[in-house]
Design a protein around this motif. Structure first.
Motif, mmCIF file in Angstrom:
data_model
loop_
_atom_site.group_PDB
_atom_site.id
_atom_site.type_symbol
_atom_site.label_atom_id
_atom_site.label_comp_id
_atom_site.label_asym_id
_atom_site.label_seq_id
_atom_site.Cartn_x
_atom_site.Cartn_y
_atom_site.Cartn_z
ATOM 1 N N UNK A 54 -32.674 -69.681 -32.313
ATOM 2 C CA UNK A 54 -31.673 -70.716 -32.076
ATOM 3 C C UNK A 54 -32.251 -72.119 -32.030
ATOM 4 N N UNK A 55 -31.344 -73.081 -32.164
ATOM 5 C CA UNK A 55 -31.729 -74.482 -31.984
ATOM 6 C C UNK A 55 -30.614 -75.207 -31.250
ATOM 7 N N UNK A 56 -31.009 -76.098 -30.348
ATOM 8 C CA UNK A 56 -30.032 -77.012 -29.765
ATOM 9 C C UNK A 56 -29.752 -78.087 -30.807
ATOM 10 N N UNK A 57 -28.487 -78.313 -31.072
ATOM 11 C CA UNK A 57 -28.104 -79.291 -32.107
ATOM 12 C C UNK A 57 -27.089 -80.284 -31.547
ATOM 13 N N UNK A 58 -26.943 -81.383 -32.269
ATOM 14 C CA UNK A 58 -25.923 -82.377 -31.914
ATOM 15 C C UNK A 58 -24.983 -82.543 -33.098
ATOM 16 N N UNK A 59 -23.726 -82.676 -32.784
ATOM 17 C CA UNK A 59 -22.730 -82.838 -33.852
ATOM 18 C C UNK A 59 -23.063 -84.028 -34.750
ATOM 19 N N UNK A 60 -23.411 -85.141 -34.124
ATOM 20 C CA UNK A 60 -23.574 -86.351 -34.954
ATOM 21 C C UNK A 60 -24.754 -86.222 -35.932
ATOM 22 N N UNK A 95 -6.797 -83.405 -15.973
ATOM 23 C CA UNK A 95 -5.732 -82.807 -16.791
ATOM 24 C C UNK A 95 -6.049 -82.800 -18.284
ATOM 25 N N UNK A 96 -7.278 -83.154 -18.654
ATOM 26 C CA UNK A 96 -7.562 -83.237 -20.097
ATOM 27 C C UNK A 96 -8.920 -82.673 -20.464
ATOM 28 N N UNK A 97 -8.938 -82.043 -21.618
ATOM 29 C CA UNK A 97 -10.192 -81.567 -22.195
ATOM 30 C C UNK A 97 -10.429 -82.293 -23.513
ATOM 31 N N UNK A 98 -11.670 -82.529 -23.829
ATOM 32 C CA UNK A 98 -12.027 -83.040 -25.153
ATOM 33 C C UNK A 98 -12.887 -81.989 -25.848
ATOM 34 N N UNK A 99 -12.256 -81.308 -26.799
ATOM 35 C CA UNK A 99 -12.949 -80.218 -27.488
ATOM 36 C C UNK A 99 -13.468 -80.615 -28.865
ATOM 37 N N UNK A 100 -13.403 -81.900 -29.181
ATOM 38 C CA UNK A 100 -13.710 -82.302 -30.562
ATOM 39 C C UNK A 100 -15.089 -81.795 -31.025
ATOM 40 N N UNK A 101 -16.104 -82.136 -30.267
ATOM 41 C CA UNK A 101 -17.459 -81.775 -30.705
ATOM 42 C C UNK A 101 -17.690 -80.268 -30.577
ATOM 43 N N UNK A 102 -17.211 -79.692 -29.499
ATOM 44 C CA UNK A 102 -17.402 -78.248 -29.296
ATOM 45 C C UNK A 102 -16.729 -77.468 -30.433
ATOM 46 N N UNK A 103 -15.528 -77.868 -30.797
ATOM 47 C CA UNK A 103 -14.830 -77.202 -31.907
ATOM 48 C C UNK A 103 -15.610 -77.343 -33.205
ATOM 49 N N UNK A 105 -18.822 -77.773 -33.602
ATOM 50 C CA UNK A 105 -20.044 -76.957 -33.595
ATOM 51 C C UNK A 105 -19.730 -75.470 -33.754
ATOM 52 N N UNK A 106 -18.680 -75.022 -33.089
ATOM 53 C CA UNK A 106 -18.303 -73.608 -33.206
ATOM 54 C C UNK A 106 -17.836 -73.335 -34.643
ATOM 55 N N UNK A 107 -17.094 -74.267 -35.226
ATOM 56 C CA UNK A 107 -16.643 -74.126 -36.614
ATOM 57 C C UNK A 107 -17.821 -74.112 -37.583
ATOM 58 N N UNK A 108 -18.782 -74.984 -37.340
ATOM 59 C CA UNK A 108 -19.991 -75.044 -38.178
ATOM 60 C C UNK A 108 -20.710 -73.688 -38.145
ATOM 61 N N UNK A 109 -20.826 -73.142 -36.958
ATOM 62 C CA UNK A 109 -21.514 -71.850 -36.823
ATOM 63 C C UNK A 109 -20.739 -70.751 -37.545
ATOM 64 N N UNK A 158 -14.813 -64.535 -28.506
ATOM 65 C CA UNK A 158 -15.197 -63.913 -29.776
ATOM 66 C C UNK A 158 -15.965 -64.851 -30.695
ATOM 67 N N UNK A 159 -15.980 -66.124 -30.381
ATOM 68 C CA UNK A 159 -16.679 -67.097 -31.239
ATOM 69 C C UNK A 159 -17.985 -67.569 -30.609
ATOM 70 N N UNK A 160 -17.965 -67.722 -29.307
ATOM 71 C CA UNK A 160 -19.206 -68.027 -28.584
ATOM 72 C C UNK A 160 -19.699 -66.694 -28.008
ATOM 73 N N UNK A 161 -20.840 -66.250 -28.513
ATOM 74 C CA UNK A 161 -21.322 -64.892 -28.203
ATOM 75 C C UNK A 161 -21.884 -64.769 -26.807
ATOM 76 N N UNK A 162 -22.368 -65.886 -26.276
ATOM 77 C CA UNK A 162 -23.071 -65.819 -24.995
ATOM 78 C C UNK A 162 -22.909 -67.158 -24.286
ATOM 79 N N UNK A 163 -22.972 -67.111 -22.966
ATOM 80 C CA UNK A 163 -22.814 -68.337 -22.166
ATOM 81 C C UNK A 163 -23.896 -68.425 -21.093
#
Ligand code: XIL
Length: 364
Positions: A54-60, A95-103, A105-109, A158-163
């Motif tokens: 694995x590698x830690x990555x950044x969206x940008x 009351x708010x989540x920002x999933x932009x980057x997480x989505x 990265x998960x989509x990229x994977x 089902x998309x993030x295998x481990x936490x």
């Protein structure tokens, strides 16, 4: 340029060939384009390893730099968000989540058939400011955290295998960290953390759930506290699958201590994740530091030692080795340690370093 580097590499390798160190790594600077190399590196890390790399990555960086993205795709088959899946990044208000980057990265994977290791659900250092300021009592605090875990783990079921469910609970030596709000709120913080694992499990029963910390294999006191927590979790049916040691170590980290601690950690029988591997070379934080061939060699040997040690685990306990970054061009250590630091496997131009070969040589 490359053949010059290669000659240098051979010379240094000859120099080191005289010492009878079984961690010795023959320096190879070559990549596939180096036709002059009689001994080309033919496999990538992910091709050789029988567990995830694995590698830690950044969206940008993935978005902005083709070389970065290509390196991730070429060498790795698992990613971790370096910061975009931490609580402070996702949970922008009550009351708010920002999933932009997480989505992203998960989509990229998913697009590239890579696994995602989720980092991290509960970490004192990443509680959002609004959350800290809210001054909830323990009941309200836990209710909020439960909703957060349920929503985030549920979204990526089902998309993030481990936490990494919980990160860095213990201070050096093994006492509970006293800077975390959880210690002042809860009479039994470990009980709270155990319930966090249960919330994650309920949201995605198939995800592998980890406790993650640093210096675990070096710090016997911390390790003892972790093992005690694991024993309690097991006795109470708390669903923990694995332990991560970050492995932010250095070329001068005592290897015997590392190995003794690693064996002790493995005695838990859980999955073992080397979760944030990087190896510092500028151990003295010197402004005049030069990362020369001798230093490259030391780093390569350290990497080789670590992957060799990891391979000694029972097969069933191997999970992944994840590096904390991709290239020396971008490493958290240049701001958190010293500006002259070169801790990863690829240099700033995305060439494989001797460290890469060391890592590879240690793999079975
Ligand atoms: C670091 C990131 O690399 C930085 O970019 C960020 O600003 C701070 O956190 N232990 C962990 C990681 O568990 O989340 C940390 O990552 C490094 C130490």
């Amino acid at each position: 340029m490359k053949s010059k580097q290669y000659i240098l590499g051979v010379l240094t390798a000859l120099l080191f060939a005289s010492c009878s160190n079984d961690e010795k790594v023959v320096l190879k600077y070559a990549d596939e384009g180096d036709s002059g190399n009689p001994n080309p590196i033919t496999q990538t890390l992910k091709e050789k390893a029988k567990f995830k790399i694995g590698a830690a990555v950044k969206m940008k960086d993935l978005q902005n730099e083709a070389n970065y993205k290509n390196a991730v795709l070429k060498h790795y088959n698992q990613i971790t968000a370096e910061f975009e899946m931490k609580m402070a990044s996702i949970w922008t208000s009550s009351t708010a989540y920002n999933y932009t980057a997480a989505d992203y990265l998960v989509g990229f994977a998913q697009d590239n058939k890579m696994e995602v290791h989720g980092h991290t659900l509960v970490w004192y250092d990443s509680f959002p400011e609004w959350f800290k300021k809210a001054q909830y009592d323990s009941i309200a605090f836990e209710a909020k955290v439960k909703v957060y875990i349920t929503d985030v783990v549920g979204r990526y079921k089902g998309k993030v295998k481990s936490w990494d469910v919980v990160n860095e609970v213990f201070a050096d030596g093994g006492a509970m960290r006293n800077e975390t709000v959880i210690n002042s709120l809860f009479k039994d913080p470990i009980g709270f953390y155990g319930r966090c694992f249960r919330y994650a499990k309920a949201a995605d029963p198939d995800a592998k759930l980890f406790y993650n910390d640093y210096s675990v294999v070096l710090d016997a006191g911390k390790r003892a506290s972790i093992k005690k927590m694991v024993a309690r979790f097991k006795a109470n049916g708390v669903p923990i699958d694995g332990l991560g040691d970050q492995f932010h170590y250095a070329t001068d980290t005592n290897r015997q201590t590392m190995k003794t601690g690693f064996t002790d950690l493995a005695s838990t029988g859980l999955l073992i994740h080397i979760s944030e591997l990087d190896i510092k070379v500028n151990t003295g934080k010197s402004d005049s530091y030069v990362f020369n061939d001798v230093e490259n060699q030391k780093q390569a040997e350290t990497y080789k030692y670590i992957t060799t040690m990891y391979e000694e685990l029972p097969q069933t306990q191997k999970f992944a080795i994840s590096t904390w970054g991709v290239t020396d061009k971008y490493t958290w250590l240049t701001s958190f340690w010293h500006s002259k630091e070169y801790p990863l496997l690829l240099d700033a131009d995305y060439n494989k370093k001797p460290a890469y070969q060391g890592f590879l040589d240690g793999l079975k």
